[in-house]
Design a protein around this motif. Structure first.
Motif, PDB file in Angstrom:
ATOM      1  N   UNK A  12       4.410   9.492   0.365  1.00  0.00           N
ATOM      2  CA  UNK A  12       5.535   8.339   0.736  1.00  0.00           C
ATOM      3  C   UNK A  12       6.608   8.045  -0.443  1.00  0.00           C
ATOM      4  N   UNK A  13       6.003   8.040  -1.576  1.00  0.00           N
ATOM      5  CA  UNK A  13       6.792   7.535  -2.711  1.00  0.00           C
ATOM      6  C   UNK A  13       7.731   8.827  -2.899  1.00  0.00           C
ATOM      7  N   UNK A  56       0.862  -1.277  -0.061  1.00  0.00           N
ATOM      8  CA  UNK A  56      -0.078   0.042   0.120  1.00  0.00           C
ATOM      9  C   UNK A  56       0.817   1.224  -0.056  1.00  0.00           C
ATOM     10  N   UNK A  57       2.191   1.189  -0.038  1.00  0.00           N
ATOM     11  CA  UNK A  57       2.946   2.254  -0.113  1.00  0.00           C
ATOM     12  C   UNK A  57       2.596   3.234  -1.157  1.00  0.00           C
ATOM     13  N   UNK A  58       2.472   3.124  -2.223  1.00  0.00           N
ATOM     14  CA  UNK A  58       2.182   4.014  -3.430  1.00  0.00           C
ATOM     15  C   UNK A  58       0.565   4.664  -3.053  1.00  0.00           C
ATOM     16  N   UNK A 108       2.296   6.245  10.182  1.00  0.00           N
ATOM     17  CA  UNK A 108       2.569   4.637  10.387  1.00  0.00           C
ATOM     18  C   UNK A 108       2.442   4.004   9.091  1.00  0.00           C
ATOM     19  N   UNK A 109       3.310   3.021   8.890  1.00  0.00           N
ATOM     20  CA  UNK A 109       3.036   2.139   7.747  1.00  0.00           C
ATOM     21  C   UNK A 109       3.939   0.855   7.916  1.00  0.00           C
ATOM     22  N   UNK A 110       3.497  -0.391   7.522  1.00  0.00           N
ATOM     23  CA  UNK A 110       4.159  -1.379   7.664  1.00  0.00           C
ATOM     24  C   UNK A 110       4.782  -1.684   9.126  1.00  0.00           C
ATOM     25  N   UNK A 111       4.037  -1.140  10.151  1.00  0.00           N
ATOM     26  CA  UNK A 111       4.245  -1.291  11.419  1.00  0.00           C
ATOM     27  C   UNK A 111       5.358  -0.496  12.089  1.00  0.00           C
ATOM     28  N   UNK A 112       5.649   0.407  11.259  1.00  0.00           N
ATOM     29  CA  UNK A 112       6.677   1.368  11.601  1.00  0.00           C
ATOM     30  C   UNK A 112       6.216   2.921  11.868  1.00  0.00           C
ATOM     31  N   UNK A 113       6.851   3.633  12.451  1.00  0.00           N
ATOM     32  CA  UNK A 113       6.772   5.138  12.566  1.00  0.00           C
ATOM     33  C   UNK A 113       7.696   5.777  11.627  1.00  0.00           C
TER      34      UNK A 113
END
Length: 171
Positions: A60-61, A53-55, A127-132
């Motif tokens: 984010x990209x 889901x990054x994109x 937050x994304x992928x369990x990371x801040x």
């Protein structure tokens, strides 16, 4: 509501030791002259896909193009008055060292894995992928005080040129 630019300009950066890819600990509050610090969420490891889901995450990209942009304009940024350029992310130093080497960055990358620097300035995170992760922004710091804030950074690849143009306008 106060904008991030207004909130941060003329604020002193916190006294926080950040590990750098050259093994040094950098305290941005103690550096003399102009320092350019660009913050980015994260670069993906070369052997794994981006976070799911990054994109779809706004802003984010573009971390690798932003890093490469600062590498391409590094000498010009120094010639325009900056003493130092640093990248900053929450990724750990061993990963950043590999990324710096892989991308051929001529400057050091700092790790704020524990978010002490970001918390000290109340920088925007997500937050994304369990990371801040840090939201993308660039600070021009002079003698430990923030003089210019670039946020939001809508064109990561062009961010370094925007910083260069600003530095040249102040010369």
């Amino acid at each position: 509501m106060e904008t991030l630019k207004v909130k941060l300009e003329n604020k002193h950066v916190p006294t926080v030791g950040l590990p750098a890819t050259d093994g040094e600990i950098v305290d941005l509050s103690s550096l003399k002259g102009l320092t350019v610090l660009y913050a980015y969420p994260r670069t993906s490891p070369p052997d794994s896909p981006p976070i799911e889901g990054w994109d779809q995450i706004p802003g984010a990209r573009g971390c690798t193009p932003q890093c490469k942009g600062f590498a391409s304009h590094y000498r010009e940024i120094l010639a325009a008055g900056a003493n130092r350029v640093f990248g900053l992310s929450t990724q750990d130093t061993p990963y950043q060292f590999e990324m710096k080497s892989r991308l051929g960055l001529p400057f050091e990358v700092l790790s704020d894995a524990d978010l002490k620097f970001a918390s000290g300035l109340d920088l925007p995170v997500f937050e994304a992928g369990g990371m801040r992760l840090l939201k993308r922004l660039t600070l021009v710091i002079e003698d430990g005080t923030i003089r210019q804030v670039f946020y939001p950074v809508d064109d990561p690849a062009g961010n370094a040129l925007d910083v260069l143009t600003w530095l040249q306008s102040k010369a």
